[in-house]
Design a protein around this motif. Structure first.
Motif, mmCIF file in Angstrom:
data_model
loop_
_atom_site.group_PDB
_atom_site.id
_atom_site.type_symbol
_atom_site.label_atom_id
_atom_site.label_comp_id
_atom_site.label_asym_id
_atom_site.label_seq_id
_atom_site.Cartn_x
_atom_site.Cartn_y
_atom_site.Cartn_z
ATOM 1 N N VAL A 148 -48.557 -2.093 -55.894
ATOM 2 C CA VAL A 148 -49.830 -1.468 -56.261
ATOM 3 C C VAL A 148 -50.450 -2.349 -57.346
ATOM 4 O O VAL A 148 -49.974 -2.395 -58.474
ATOM 5 C CB VAL A 148 -49.629 -0.017 -56.748
ATOM 6 C CG1 VAL A 148 -50.965 0.603 -57.143
ATOM 7 C CG2 VAL A 148 -48.944 0.818 -55.660
ATOM 8 N N SER A 206 -62.724 -2.163 -58.234
ATOM 9 C CA SER A 206 -62.131 -2.885 -57.108
ATOM 10 C C SER A 206 -62.538 -4.355 -57.198
ATOM 11 O O SER A 206 -63.623 -4.662 -57.693
ATOM 12 C CB SER A 206 -62.641 -2.300 -55.784
ATOM 13 O OG SER A 206 -62.125 -3.031 -54.687
ATOM 14 N N TYR A 228 -51.587 -2.557 -52.338
ATOM 15 C CA TYR A 228 -52.636 -1.570 -52.585
ATOM 16 C C TYR A 228 -53.531 -2.073 -53.706
ATOM 17 O O TYR A 228 -53.040 -2.597 -54.698
ATOM 18 C CB TYR A 228 -52.029 -0.235 -53.021
ATOM 19 C CG TYR A 228 -51.236 0.462 -51.950
ATOM 20 C CD1 TYR A 228 -51.780 1.521 -51.231
ATOM 21 C CD2 TYR A 228 -49.929 0.075 -51.664
ATOM 22 C CE1 TYR A 228 -51.043 2.170 -50.253
ATOM 23 C CE2 TYR A 228 -49.195 0.718 -50.691
ATOM 24 C CZ TYR A 228 -49.753 1.765 -49.982
ATOM 25 O OH TYR A 228 -49.026 2.401 -49.015
ATOM 26 N N ASN A 230 -57.526 -0.981 -55.733
ATOM 27 C CA ASN A 230 -58.507 0.082 -55.868
ATOM 28 C C ASN A 230 -59.579 -0.059 -54.795
ATOM 29 O O ASN A 230 -60.046 -1.163 -54.502
ATOM 30 C CB ASN A 230 -59.131 0.048 -57.262
ATOM 31 C CG ASN A 230 -59.802 1.353 -57.565
ATOM 32 O OD1 ASN A 230 -60.855 1.646 -57.002
ATOM 33 N ND2 ASN A 230 -59.200 2.149 -58.421
ATOM 34 N N GLN A 276 -57.335 4.158 -52.983
ATOM 35 C CA GLN A 276 -56.719 2.832 -52.865
ATOM 36 C C GLN A 276 -56.884 2.347 -51.428
ATOM 37 O O GLN A 276 -56.928 3.142 -50.486
ATOM 38 C CB GLN A 276 -55.214 2.912 -53.178
ATOM 39 C CG GLN A 276 -54.897 3.298 -54.607
ATOM 40 C CD GLN A 276 -54.951 2.123 -55.545
ATOM 41 O OE1 GLN A 276 -54.413 1.065 -55.282
ATOM 42 N NE2 GLN A 276 -55.615 2.313 -56.681
#
Length: 157
Positions: A47, A104, A127, A129, A136
């Motif tokens: 992430v 993002s 992942y 944003n 996500q």
């Protein structure tokens, strides 16, 4: 929650395959990226967090695993500069068009140089944003690199 954001539209227009994943965003979390990883039940190394920095006065987007910190010295070198510092949240929001916690790397108001932490490429999927808090996108890290024409470098402390 709208699933159509500037980030998802940018991915669609680039022809990138992605899946959307929502979670309950906690604005009081000590680490937004780690909270997202926990809520998604994912390894924090997969992430990635999107941070905005300034290298020699120019904006830079840096993408690193949520469980890591950016080395300002390594970031400056990767971006071809001498010094780096984190961008102040209001400036990051104004530049990107996204709220902090929902920034993002895709679909930002103005394209800026992007640096992707090298270790992200070790995963099949990562992942990032999706352009709003609690959203996500899961994508291939090679697609992240290619769509953003990102510099790949070791930038973690």
């Amino acid at each position: 929650m709208s699933k159509a954001t500037p980030a998802t539209r940018a991915l669609e227009s680039a022809g990138v395959a992605f899946t959307l994943h929502t979670y309950d965003y906690d604005p009081d979390a000590e680490s937004i990226g780690l909270q997202a990883a926990s809520a998604l039940g994912e390894d924090p190394a997969r992430v990635l967090k999107t941070l905005m920095a300034v290298v020699d006065g120019k904006p830079v987007c840096v993408i690193v695993p949520s469980n890591q910190e950016v080395s300002m010295k390594k970031l400056a070198i990767a971006a071809g500069g001498k010094s780096a510092q984190m961008m102040k949240p209001p400036e990051a929001e104004r530049l990107t068009g996204f709220k902090v916690g929902g920034i993002s790397p895709f679909g930002q108001r103005k394209a800026v140089r992007t640096v992707l932490e090298r270790s992200a490429l070790a995963h099949d999927q990562v992942y990032l944003n999706g352009g709003q808090r609690g959203l996500q996108v899961r994508v291939r890290p090679a697609d992240v690199r290619d769509v953003l024409t990102a510099v790949v470098a070791d930038v973690i402390a």
